[in-house]
Scaffold this motif. Structure first.
Motif, PDB file in Angstrom:
ATOM      1  N   ARG A 156     -16.073  76.521  14.869  1.00 32.72           N
ATOM      2  CA  ARG A 156     -17.175  76.830  13.965  1.00 32.72           C
ATOM      3  C   ARG A 156     -16.928  78.165  13.259  1.00 32.72           C
ATOM      4  N   VAL A 157     -16.570  79.158  14.046  1.00 33.11           N
ATOM      5  CA  VAL A 157     -16.307  80.477  13.465  1.00 33.11           C
ATOM      6  C   VAL A 157     -15.116  80.400  12.508  1.00 33.11           C
ATOM      7  N   TRP A 158     -14.112  79.637  12.930  1.00 30.79           N
ATOM      8  CA  TRP A 158     -12.902  79.530  12.121  1.00 30.79           C
ATOM      9  C   TRP A 158     -13.229  78.912  10.764  1.00 30.79           C
ATOM     10  N   GLU A 159     -13.952  77.812  10.786  1.00 35.19           N
ATOM     11  CA  GLU A 159     -14.246  77.102   9.533  1.00 35.19           C
ATOM     12  C   GLU A 159     -15.185  77.886   8.620  1.00 35.19           C
ATOM     13  N   ASN A 160     -16.209  78.513   9.241  1.00 36.10           N
ATOM     14  CA  ASN A 160     -17.215  79.195   8.418  1.00 36.10           C
ATOM     15  C   ASN A 160     -16.773  80.560   7.942  1.00 36.10           C
ATOM     16  N   LYS A 161     -15.857  81.160   8.667  1.00 39.94           N
ATOM     17  CA  LYS A 161     -15.543  82.550   8.363  1.00 39.94           C
ATOM     18  C   LYS A 161     -14.046  82.812   8.267  1.00 39.94           C
ATOM     19  N   ILE A 173      -4.674  89.428  13.608  1.00 39.43           N
ATOM     20  CA  ILE A 173      -5.091  89.442  15.014  1.00 39.43           C
ATOM     21  C   ILE A 173      -6.373  90.248  15.198  1.00 39.43           C
ATOM     22  N   GLU A 174      -6.381  91.392  14.530  1.00 36.44           N
ATOM     23  CA  GLU A 174      -7.579  92.236  14.566  1.00 36.44           C
ATOM     24  C   GLU A 174      -8.781  91.465  14.005  1.00 36.44           C
ATOM     25  N   TYR A 175      -8.532  90.780  12.907  1.00 34.07           N
ATOM     26  CA  TYR A 175      -9.595  90.052  12.219  1.00 34.07           C
ATOM     27  C   TYR A 175     -10.137  88.896  13.076  1.00 34.07           C
ATOM     28  N   ILE A 176      -9.228  88.165  13.696  1.00 36.45           N
ATOM     29  CA  ILE A 176      -9.645  87.056  14.569  1.00 36.45           C
ATOM     30  C   ILE A 176     -10.449  87.611  15.744  1.00 36.45           C
ATOM     31  N   THR A 177      -9.951  88.695  16.330  1.00 30.72           N
ATOM     32  CA  THR A 177     -10.638  89.296  17.476  1.00 30.72           C
ATOM     33  C   THR A 177     -12.062  89.703  17.112  1.00 30.72           C
ATOM     34  N   GLN A 178     -12.175  90.379  15.981  1.00 25.32           N
ATOM     35  CA  GLN A 178     -13.503  90.823  15.534  1.00 25.32           C
ATOM     36  C   GLN A 178     -14.473  89.660  15.394  1.00 25.32           C
ATOM     37  N   ASN A 179     -13.990  88.598  14.786  1.00 26.93           N
ATOM     38  CA  ASN A 179     -14.876  87.472  14.511  1.00 26.93           C
ATOM     39  C   ASN A 179     -15.227  86.650  15.743  1.00 26.93           C
ATOM     40  N   LEU A 180     -14.411  86.788  16.778  1.00 25.79           N
ATOM     41  CA  LEU A 180     -14.697  86.044  18.006  1.00 25.79           C
ATOM     42  C   LEU A 180     -15.237  86.952  19.107  1.00 25.79           C
ATOM     43  N   SER A 181     -15.588  88.180  18.740  1.00 24.60           N
ATOM     44  CA  SER A 181     -15.979  89.141  19.777  1.00 24.60           C
ATOM     45  C   SER A 181     -17.244  88.701  20.520  1.00 24.60           C
ATOM     46  N   GLY A 182     -18.017  87.834  19.907  1.00 23.53           N
ATOM     47  CA  GLY A 182     -19.207  87.298  20.591  1.00 23.53           C
ATOM     48  C   GLY A 182     -18.867  86.505  21.841  1.00 23.53           C
ATOM     49  N   LEU A 183     -17.610  86.156  21.989  1.00 22.73           N
ATOM     50  CA  LEU A 183     -17.181  85.419  23.188  1.00 22.73           C
ATOM     51  C   LEU A 183     -16.618  86.367  24.249  1.00 22.73           C
ATOM     52  N   SER A 184     -16.938  87.662  24.155  1.00 23.24           N
ATOM     53  CA  SER A 184     -16.374  88.703  25.038  1.00 23.24           C
ATOM     54  C   SER A 184     -14.864  88.585  25.174  1.00 23.24           C
ATOM     55  N   ILE A 185     -14.210  88.563  24.043  1.00 18.80           N
ATOM     56  CA  ILE A 185     -12.758  88.559  24.091  1.00 18.80           C
ATOM     57  C   ILE A 185     -12.235  89.851  23.470  1.00 18.80           C
ATOM     58  N   ILE A 191      -3.800  87.916  21.533  1.00 21.61           N
ATOM     59  CA  ILE A 191      -2.337  87.957  21.495  1.00 21.61           C
ATOM     60  C   ILE A 191      -1.744  86.996  22.531  1.00 21.61           C
ATOM     61  N   GLU A 192      -2.308  87.042  23.727  1.00 17.87           N
ATOM     62  CA  GLU A 192      -1.813  86.188  24.811  1.00 17.87           C
ATOM     63  C   GLU A 192      -2.044  84.694  24.505  1.00 17.87           C
ATOM     64  N   ALA A 193      -3.199  84.388  23.934  1.00 20.86           N
ATOM     65  CA  ALA A 193      -3.501  82.984  23.607  1.00 20.86           C
ATOM     66  C   ALA A 193      -2.544  82.464  22.534  1.00 20.86           C
ATOM     67  N   ILE A 194      -2.231  83.293  21.558  1.00 20.59           N
ATOM     68  CA  ILE A 194      -1.302  82.901  20.491  1.00 20.59           C
ATOM     69  C   ILE A 194       0.082  82.628  21.090  1.00 20.59           C
ATOM     70  N   ARG A 195       0.460  83.483  22.025  1.00 22.48           N
ATOM     71  CA  ARG A 195       1.761  83.303  22.683  1.00 22.48           C
ATOM     72  C   ARG A 195       1.787  81.991  23.483  1.00 22.48           C
ATOM     73  N   LEU A 196       0.737  81.789  24.290  1.00 20.62           N
ATOM     74  CA  LEU A 196       0.689  80.582  25.124  1.00 20.62           C
ATOM     75  C   LEU A 196       0.632  79.302  24.288  1.00 20.62           C
TER      76      LEU A 196
END
Ligand SMILES: Nc1nc2c(ncn2[C@@H]2O[C@H](COP(=O)(O)OP(=O)(O)O)[C@@H](O)[C@H]2O)c(=O)[nH]1
Ligand SMILES: [Mg+2]
Length: 409
Positions: A156-161, A173-185, A191-196
């Motif tokens: 949802r966040v990805w598509e809308n924002k 990476i900074e931008y993705i983190t900021q936008n998903l910060s509501g998930l306490s990430i 970085i680790e998720a992208i690698r995995l």
């Protein structure tokens, strides 16, 4: 800025023993003064990890914890625990997944999934004959629920924002983190998720729908790992299911526990009826004349079905595993006097900080006080009396004095 507070969420369907576990975990073994957390909501309580206190290693008689406690050389360090309400299968499709539940889940740094290992709780939470319900299937189902919920939030966040701006930003990476910060990430999770997900060489603007899903699944795994509490291990039908749970999810992800046994022991200890510390492999009855026949029997059952068989009730081990093995936190003791191991007022080892592995001396300085971080000069390893620099990576059980240009407070 004190050390980052980690929040441990307890999930699971009805009747598996979540509330009993929450009650057991948050029942302090002795009356204690205070905890360090500022905001505590009704479904959030304080539990304690147990660790050999560094004062023993240093040859000191005692210490003076400002929060938590130290009993017989065991330091009990506070952590926040949340009883997450109302999870039922099918939740990620919207059935029964209330806003409250989602809010709770978002905030958690790790999930303890309680299953009824005795198999006596049916899919909808109604009691069933022991051995008739399969906790392995249940555990798989819940993991899938959490995964699907997480993927849907990220999507949802990805598509809308994110998809609209990711072309323009300098630091994706900074931008993705900021936008998903509501998930306490945090950034490291991303970085680790992208690698995995094997997406290091593909710019996020080019990610396909499948790539986004894979990234989200890995992000769930690193930012909200799930530890399984195989509860009701005291019941005979649990034994086989525990073996199967371990086979399916691995020994490191499953802890056999009896929440009820731990609750009984902590209550009895609190009333001064027995000598018992959470995590101990046995207890001692202080005065049997103060115990009823039923109480003595219940205690004997706890001893036989859990302590003698599993080495403990598993509840302390569960919390320790969540904090030390899964979240990979270490304990460091900041002091002001590196010879006496005291603070300004002469309290011995007053603070035990739970910090992420890899934390540096300078980062610790910031956690103690922003001014100490800003004007950091060097630190002293109190055990060796050696000077260390700002990039020094803290080790477990380090005792550290920060030397800074600005005096503390
Ligand atoms: N035998 C046994 N029963 C337990 C254990 N933990 C909880 N129970 C029982 O399971 C039932 C449901 O427990 P509760 O904590 O209310 O479950 P919740 O709905 O998940 O919060 C209660 O009757 C508890 O006494 C345990 O470790 N062993
Ligand atoms: Mg409950």
């Amino acid at each position: 800025m004190p050390p980052p507070e980690k929040l441990i969420g307890i999930i699971g369907k009805t009747n598996v023993g979540k509330s009993t576990l929450f009650a057991a975990l948050t029942l302090a073994p002795v009356a204690i003064a205070n905890h360090p957390f500022t905001t505590i909501k009704p479904n959030i309580g304080v539990g304690y990890v147990r660790k050999k206190c560094v004062h023993v290693e240093l040859g000191l008689e005692k210490c003076d914890p400002r929060t938590g406690m130290c009993i017989k050389g065991n330091r009990f360090i506070p952590v926040k625990i949340m009883d997450v309400a109302g999870l039922i299968p099918g939740a990620s499709q919207g059935r029964g997944l209330g806003n409250k539940f989602m809010d709770d889940l978002r905030q958690a740094d790790i999930l303890i999934h309680v299953v009824d290992a005795s198999g006596s709780t049916g899919p909808d939470g109604t009691p069933a004959k022991p051995g008739t319900y399969d906790p392995v299937e249940e555990a798989k189902l819940i993991q899938k629920e959490v995964d699907e919920w997480f993927v849907s939030v990220v999507r949802r966040v990805w598509e809308n924002k994110i998809s609209r701006q990711i072309y323009l930003v300098n630091n994706p990476i900074e931008y993705i983190t900021q936008n998903l910060s509501g998930l306490s990430i945090n950034k490291n999770h991303v970085i680790e998720a992208i690698r995995l997900a094997g997406l290091e060489d593909k710019h996020p603007k080019k990610w396909s729908s499948d790539d986004i899903r894979e990234f989200a699944l890995m992000l769930r795994r690193v930012s909200k790992p799930i530890l399984i509490a195989a509860n009701k291990a005291d019941l005979p039908t649990a034994e086989d299911n525990i073996k199967r749970l371990i086979k399916e999810f691995g020994k490191e992800n499953v802890v056999p526990v009896s929440a009820l046994a731990e609750y009984i022991l902590r209550k009895a200890a609190q009333k001064g009826l027995i000598e018992y510390l959470p995590g101990d492999n046995d207890f001692k009855i202080i005065d049997s004349s103060r115990l009823s026949k039923e109480q003595l029997h219940a205690l004997e059952l706890v001893r036989r079905k859990m302590l003698a068989k599993y080495g403990s009730t598993g509840v302390q081990e569960l919390l320790n595993k969540a904090v030390f093995n899964v979240l990979k936190l270490i304990v460091v003791y900041p002091v002001e006097d590196h010879n006496k191991y005291t603070d300004h007022y002469g309290n011995i080892l007053p603070d035990a900080y739970l910090v992420p592995e890899g934390t540096t001396a300078k980062e610790l300085a910031y956690m103690i006080h922003t001014d100490l971080g800003k004007t950091f000069l060097y630190a002293i390893n109190a055990k060796t009396k050696e000077k260390v620099g700002e990039t020094y990576v803290l080790r477990d059980n380090d005792v550290i004095k920060i030397v800074a240009a600005a005096a503390r407070r």
